[in-house]
Design a protein around this motif. Sequence first.
Motif, PDB file in Angstrom:
ATOM      1  N   GLY A 133      10.874  26.106 -21.633  1.00 12.74           N
ATOM      2  CA  GLY A 133      11.074  27.528 -21.892  1.00 12.74           C
ATOM      3  C   GLY A 133      11.855  28.220 -20.795  1.00 12.74           C
ATOM      4  O   GLY A 133      12.601  29.170 -21.050  1.00 12.74           O
ATOM      5  N   THR A 134      11.713  27.742 -19.564  1.00 16.36           N
ATOM      6  CA  THR A 134      12.502  28.289 -18.452  1.00 16.36           C
ATOM      7  C   THR A 134      13.976  27.983 -18.652  1.00 16.36           C
ATOM      8  O   THR A 134      14.845  28.810 -18.336  1.00 16.36           O
ATOM      9  N   ASP A 135      14.287  26.803 -19.204  1.00 17.25           N
ATOM     10  CA  ASP A 135      15.679  26.478 -19.507  1.00 17.25           C
ATOM     11  C   ASP A 135      16.227  27.390 -20.597  1.00 17.25           C
ATOM     12  O   ASP A 135      17.395  27.798 -20.555  1.00 17.25           O
ATOM     13  N   HIS A 136      15.406  27.721 -21.584  1.00 18.13           N
ATOM     14  CA  HIS A 136      15.829  28.670 -22.612  1.00 18.13           C
ATOM     15  C   HIS A 136      16.215  29.993 -21.958  1.00 18.13           C
ATOM     16  O   HIS A 136      17.257  30.580 -22.272  1.00 18.13           O
ATOM     17  N   LEU A 137      15.367  30.474 -21.071  1.00 20.59           N
ATOM     18  CA  LEU A 137      15.640  31.726 -20.368  1.00 20.59           C
ATOM     19  C   LEU A 137      16.980  31.664 -19.646  1.00 20.59           C
ATOM     20  O   LEU A 137      17.833  32.561 -19.796  1.00 20.59           O
ATOM     21  N   LYS A 138      17.192  30.625 -18.861  1.00 20.54           N
ATOM     22  CA  LYS A 138      18.414  30.519 -18.053  1.00 20.54           C
ATOM     23  C   LYS A 138      19.664  30.457 -18.929  1.00 20.54           C
ATOM     24  O   LYS A 138      20.696  31.041 -18.588  1.00 20.54           O
ATOM     25  N   ASN A 139      19.579  29.744 -20.051  1.00 21.88           N
ATOM     26  CA  ASN A 139      20.767  29.581 -20.886  1.00 21.88           C
ATOM     27  C   ASN A 139      21.061  30.799 -21.740  1.00 21.88           C
ATOM     28  O   ASN A 139      22.225  31.181 -21.891  1.00 21.88           O
ATOM     29  N   TYR A 140      20.038  31.448 -22.280  1.00 16.94           N
ATOM     30  CA  TYR A 140      20.301  32.696 -23.015  1.00 16.94           C
ATOM     31  C   TYR A 140      20.827  33.775 -22.077  1.00 16.94           C
ATOM     32  O   TYR A 140      21.645  34.610 -22.479  1.00 16.94           O
ATOM     33  N   ALA A 141      20.357  33.763 -20.828  1.00 15.51           N
ATOM     34  CA  ALA A 141      20.810  34.774 -19.867  1.00 15.51           C
ATOM     35  C   ALA A 141      22.302  34.652 -19.570  1.00 15.51           C
ATOM     36  O   ALA A 141      22.925  35.616 -19.096  1.00 15.51           O
ATOM     37  N   LYS A 142      22.879  33.489 -19.853  1.00 16.83           N
ATOM     38  CA  LYS A 142      24.314  33.291 -19.635  1.00 16.83           C
ATOM     39  C   LYS A 142      25.165  33.885 -20.753  1.00 16.83           C
ATOM     40  O   LYS A 142      26.386  34.011 -20.603  1.00 16.83           O
ATOM     41  N   LEU A 143      24.542  34.236 -21.877  1.00 16.88           N
ATOM     42  CA  LEU A 143      25.284  34.670 -23.052  1.00 16.88           C
ATOM     43  C   LEU A 143      25.335  36.193 -23.123  1.00 16.88           C
ATOM     44  O   LEU A 143      24.312  36.867 -23.215  1.00 16.88           O
ATOM     45  N   ALA A 144      26.554  36.735 -23.111  1.00 15.39           N
ATOM     46  CA  ALA A 144      26.733  38.189 -23.073  1.00 15.39           C
ATOM     47  C   ALA A 144      26.250  38.858 -24.352  1.00 15.39           C
ATOM     48  O   ALA A 144      25.912  40.053 -24.336  1.00 15.39           O
ATOM     49  N   ASN A 145      26.214  38.123 -25.460  1.00 19.15           N
ATOM     50  CA  ASN A 145      25.826  38.733 -26.735  1.00 19.15           C
ATOM     51  C   ASN A 145      24.354  38.514 -27.069  1.00 19.15           C
ATOM     52  O   ASN A 145      23.949  38.594 -28.224  1.00 19.15           O
ATOM     53  N   VAL A 146      23.535  38.236 -26.042  1.00 22.45           N
ATOM     54  CA  VAL A 146      22.100  38.044 -26.231  1.00 22.45           C
ATOM     55  C   VAL A 146      21.311  38.993 -25.339  1.00 22.45           C
ATOM     56  O   VAL A 146      21.633  39.164 -24.158  1.00 22.45           O
ATOM     57  N   GLU A 147      20.290  39.590 -25.908  1.00 25.04           N
ATOM     58  CA  GLU A 147      19.305  40.337 -25.136  1.00 25.04           C
ATOM     59  C   GLU A 147      17.968  39.610 -25.266  1.00 25.04           C
ATOM     60  O   GLU A 147      17.487  39.375 -26.377  1.00 25.04           O
ATOM     61  N   ILE A 148      17.391  39.213 -24.131  1.00 24.17           N
ATOM     62  CA  ILE A 148      16.061  38.593 -24.160  1.00 24.17           C
ATOM     63  C   ILE A 148      15.066  39.740 -24.270  1.00 24.17           C
ATOM     64  O   ILE A 148      14.708  40.381 -23.283  1.00 24.17           O
ATOM     65  N   ALA A 149      14.651  39.991 -25.501  1.00 24.43           N
ATOM     66  CA  ALA A 149      13.907  41.207 -25.805  1.00 24.43           C
ATOM     67  C   ALA A 149      12.403  41.056 -25.640  1.00 24.43           C
ATOM     68  O   ALA A 149      11.690  42.051 -25.480  1.00 24.43           O
ATOM     69  N   ALA A 150      11.904  39.809 -25.682  1.00 24.83           N
ATOM     70  CA  ALA A 150      10.469  39.600 -25.595  1.00 24.83           C
ATOM     71  C   ALA A 150      10.183  38.178 -25.133  1.00 24.83           C
ATOM     72  O   ALA A 150      10.999  37.273 -25.311  1.00 24.83           O
ATOM     73  N   ILE A 151       9.020  38.005 -24.517  1.00 25.69           N
ATOM     74  CA  ILE A 151       8.509  36.671 -24.205  1.00 25.69           C
ATOM     75  C   ILE A 151       7.084  36.578 -24.719  1.00 25.69           C
ATOM     76  O   ILE A 151       6.372  37.587 -24.823  1.00 25.69           O
ATOM     77  N   CYS A 152       6.669  35.360 -25.069  1.00 23.46           N
ATOM     78  CA  CYS A 152       5.326  35.147 -25.587  1.00 23.46           C
ATOM     79  C   CYS A 152       4.782  33.860 -24.999  1.00 23.46           C
ATOM     80  O   CYS A 152       5.432  32.809 -25.078  1.00 23.46           O
TER      81      CYS A 152
END
Length: 451
Positions: free
Chosen positions: A46-65
Amino acid sequence: MRNKLEITRRGSLAALGGAAWMARPQRVRGANERVRVALCGVRGRGTDHLKNYAKLANVEIAAICDVDESVRAKCLSNMDQMGVAKPKTFVDVRKLLEDKSIDAISIATPNHWHALMAIWGCQAGKDVYVEKPCTHNLWEGRQMIQAAERYNRIVQHGTQIRSTAIVRDAIQRVHEGYLGDVYMARGVCFKWRDTIGRAAAEPVPAGVDYDLWTGPAPMQPFTKNRFHYNWHWNFMYGNGDLGNQGVHQLDVARWALGVGFPTKVSAIGGHFMFDDDQNTPNDLVCGFEFTLPDGKHRMISFEVRHWMSNHEAGIGTPELGTRAGSNCVGNIVYGSKGFLSIADEDTGAYRAWLGRNQEAQPGVHENDQAAHFRNFIECVISRKKEELHAPIEEGHISAGLMHLANASYRLGRTIHFDPVKQEAVGDAEANAMLRDEARGYRQPYAVPEKV
């Protein structure tokens, strides 16, 4: 009266106006609009998901569970250090799915949660990225495909090697005849796996919702070996290293050969060296036979090892971009003109040896860890399922090979399989195992018969 959808306490989707998600027109996004993603399971992968989505300008990490308070806190700290805006936080994914502002969920929970969470996500109108293996048993994959189709969802499987440009190039060359008549692919998963020891039952750690963590599995006393990471080595929650790492290489082997489900599977192995709580094999030798429409056969050879071992075809060596002494994880594809080796996703490299003299060809290297997530988001925006690199239909088959091999190992016999019906031929015990009938589902966390 406005249609309303909600996830109930019993974990099913209740609706006033049953097919509201299918009837509702798809929201059209502008070119600069960001996709709001919720991360479900934020430890480890899940930490890898965070790091990779954070690289994408068209993504907002809106929530974590996450069901573990300490894991949620660590994730929020990481996001703060990365300069990522603070998201909403959830313990129970059902509450998260009620949030209509969430466009997609990205699942990195333990394996036994993957299918149910993905199906709930589809039912709630979310697109889904689900880690490998997408299922804990074979039957769950069929349910996931039905959910994706019924609710018109984009569902990407976390076999991210399919988005590595260099590996895509290697597979294309194989399909174009670079190796001649391809007849076999081999997968190797030689990784250091030390003993997990034995762990006594103890109180559930503060801040952990153990009922939610257990989810579909039977409730058991809490031990550290049934919790973070070590759940991989217990068939109640995980699928051993064949399902943890090996499903990547099974996927590449099948991709290279251009095959679907096998017609015959056999696996032998065991849990060697250690006296501990692990009940999955740490060494496994598998064979898969595939029957083509013209009656010809192709095969996959796959091997899992857990300790000291050799390397094969340059995989895990500086020859293919890794330091000496690394794990040996990758694929070898064999044809009438030569063979080609592909390193794992961490190096993104391949090399071929051609002719009777096995003349080495120049190696090729490339790595882009965010590519698979980028492909998912692009398809979420475009709604073009056909452009997914690892659609759930392909993920189901690759995870299915793993389930079949594990079942063969556990039953101690070869399984003859019908690829069309997706069931073992004349083997009721194998079919029961491929559906987890002995373990079953704990209410209210059952994968539904009708999605």
